[in-house]
Design an enzyme around this catalytic site. Structure first.
Site, PDB file in Angstrom:
ATOM      1  NE  ARG A  14      -0.460  -0.814   5.097  1.00 18.96           N
ATOM      2  CZ  ARG A  14      -0.922   0.395   5.672  1.00 18.96           C
ATOM      3  NH1 ARG A  14      -1.350   1.632   5.700  1.00 18.96           N
ATOM      4  NH2 ARG A  14       0.141  -0.257   6.831  1.00 18.96           N
ATOM      5  NE  ARG A  36       4.036  -4.748   9.255  1.00 17.59           N
ATOM      6  CZ  ARG A  36       3.956  -3.924   9.874  1.00 17.59           C
ATOM      7  NH1 ARG A  36       4.614  -4.366  11.110  1.00 17.59           N
ATOM      8  NH2 ARG A  36       2.986  -2.797   9.494  1.00 17.59           N
ATOM      9  CG  ASP A  50       7.664  -6.906  11.065  1.00 18.44           C
ATOM     10  OD1 ASP A  50       8.834  -6.254  11.130  1.00 18.44           O
ATOM     11  OD2 ASP A  50       7.090  -7.414  11.918  1.00 18.44           O
ATOM     12  CB  VAL A  51      12.082  -4.391   7.605  1.00 26.31           C
ATOM     13  CG1 VAL A  51      11.172  -4.939   6.021  1.00 26.31           C
ATOM     14  CG2 VAL A  51      10.738  -3.708   9.119  1.00 26.31           C
ATOM     15  N   GLY A  79       7.407   1.806   6.616  1.00 22.29           N
ATOM     16  CA  GLY A  79       8.723   2.686   7.323  1.00 22.29           C
ATOM     17  C   GLY A  79       6.696   2.982   9.135  1.00 22.29           C
ATOM     18  CE1 TYR A 142       8.127   8.208   9.322  1.00 23.35           C
ATOM     19  CE2 TYR A 142       8.099  10.730   9.453  1.00 23.35           C
ATOM     20  CZ  TYR A 142       8.405   9.341   9.126  1.00 23.35           C
ATOM     21  OH  TYR A 142       7.982   9.619   7.677  1.00 23.35           O
ATOM     22  CE  LYS A 146      10.454   7.545   7.821  1.00 24.36           C
ATOM     23  NZ  LYS A 146      10.909   6.477   6.472  1.00 24.36           N
ATOM     24  CB  ILE A 175       3.107  10.771   0.136  1.00 23.92           C
ATOM     25  CG1 ILE A 175       4.467  11.883   0.386  1.00 23.92           C
ATOM     26  CG2 ILE A 175       2.214  10.992  -1.137  1.00 23.92           C
ATOM     27  CD1 ILE A 175       5.090  12.665  -0.784  1.00 23.92           C
TER      28      ILE A 175
END
Ligand code: NAP
Length: 236
Positions: A14, A36, A50-51, A79, A142, A146, A175
């Site tokens: 997605r 996932r 899953d990362v 993320g 976050y 990043k 976005i």
């Protein structure tokens, strides 16, 4: 031909990751996505991972290698956010965001680098955020995860730049995805007023920059931070 290359996009079910995978498919690449839940877009191979789980990622890479061949282009996109003010931020709020956004990138890129070194070719593209260098109240976790991607890509460039491997950071602004849809309407309005472009971007506008970075045309660009933010983060 570059367009036959094998691409892996994390979180391709997605949002921005899905748009990136769609664009690579459209350009003729062989595309795998990790998910996932759900599936990648039509024309992609979906692998489960899953990362935060190195063993699951290793198995996912092995499946991609068996079905499509070694991964030549990796887009670390998966993320999460867990926004709250510092004083209210729990250990878990901090650790889970860093483990996914930064730790996930480490695991994915480390695994991908093996094949890239062998091939003496690779494109590593890390999806950061304008917030990484601009900062954002309520996003200490976050933002830190990043901005760390910049040091990651630049160190990788120094380490592997002589082996035909580039590593770049794409820093999107706001976005239109589930992540921004969660923001209250009033907050969205305020953000739009502060963005020189006066609007949020579509996921495809980020995807176009990512596919360009993966192309042969950008082979001499490495360690760069490319904003896709309508001018929001200028100078940062
Ligand atoms: N939207 C924006 O305005 C914006 C701006 C700047 C940067 N970004 C960055 O762009 C990237 C994509 O964001 P998005 O807006 O497309 O977000 P999104 O719609 O919330 O999608 C996030 C994707 O990451 C996956 N993911 C999250 N945690 C994961 C984990 N532990 N293992 C594997 N996959 C995981 C999700 O998988 P599930 O579906 O299974 O949860 C999903 O595919 C993120 O890195 C984000 O920080 C977004």
């Amino acid at each position: 031909m570059s367009s036959q290359r094998v691409v892996l996009v994390t979180g391709g079910n997605r949002g921005i990751g899905r748009a990136i995978a769609e664009r690579f498919v459209r350009d003729g690449y062989r595309v795998a996505v990790t998910a996932r839940s759900g599936e990648g877009p039509e024309g992609t191979l979906t692998v489960r991972a899953d990362v935060t789980d190195a063993a699951a990622l290793d198995a996912a890479f092995t499946e991609v290698e068996q079905q499509l061949g070694p991964v030549e282009i990796v887009v670390a996109n998966a993320g999460i956010t867990k926004d709250t003010l510092l004083l209210r931020m729990s250990e878990d709020d901090f650790d889970s965001v860093v483990a996914t956004n930064l730790g996930g990138t480490f695991r994915v890129v480390k695994r991908a680098s093996k094949g890239m070194l062998r091939a003496r070719f690779g494109r590593v593209i890390l999806i950061s955020s304008v917030v990484g260098l601009y900062g954002s109240a309520g996003q200490v976790n976050y933002s830190a995860s990043k901005s760390a991607l910049v040091g990651f890509a630049r160190s990788l460039t120094r380490e592997l730049g002589g082996r035909g491997i580039t590593a770049n950071v794409v820093a999107p602004g706001f976005i239109e995805t589930d992540m921004t849809a969660e923001l209250p309407e009033e907050t969205q309005k305020q953000y739009k007023a502060s963005i020189p472009a006066g609007r949020f971007a579509t996921p495809d506008e980020v995807a176009g920059v990512v596919t360009w970075l993966a192309s042969d045309e950008s082979g001499y660009i490495s360690g760069a931070v490319i904003p896709v933010d309508g001018g929001l983060g200028m100078g940062h």
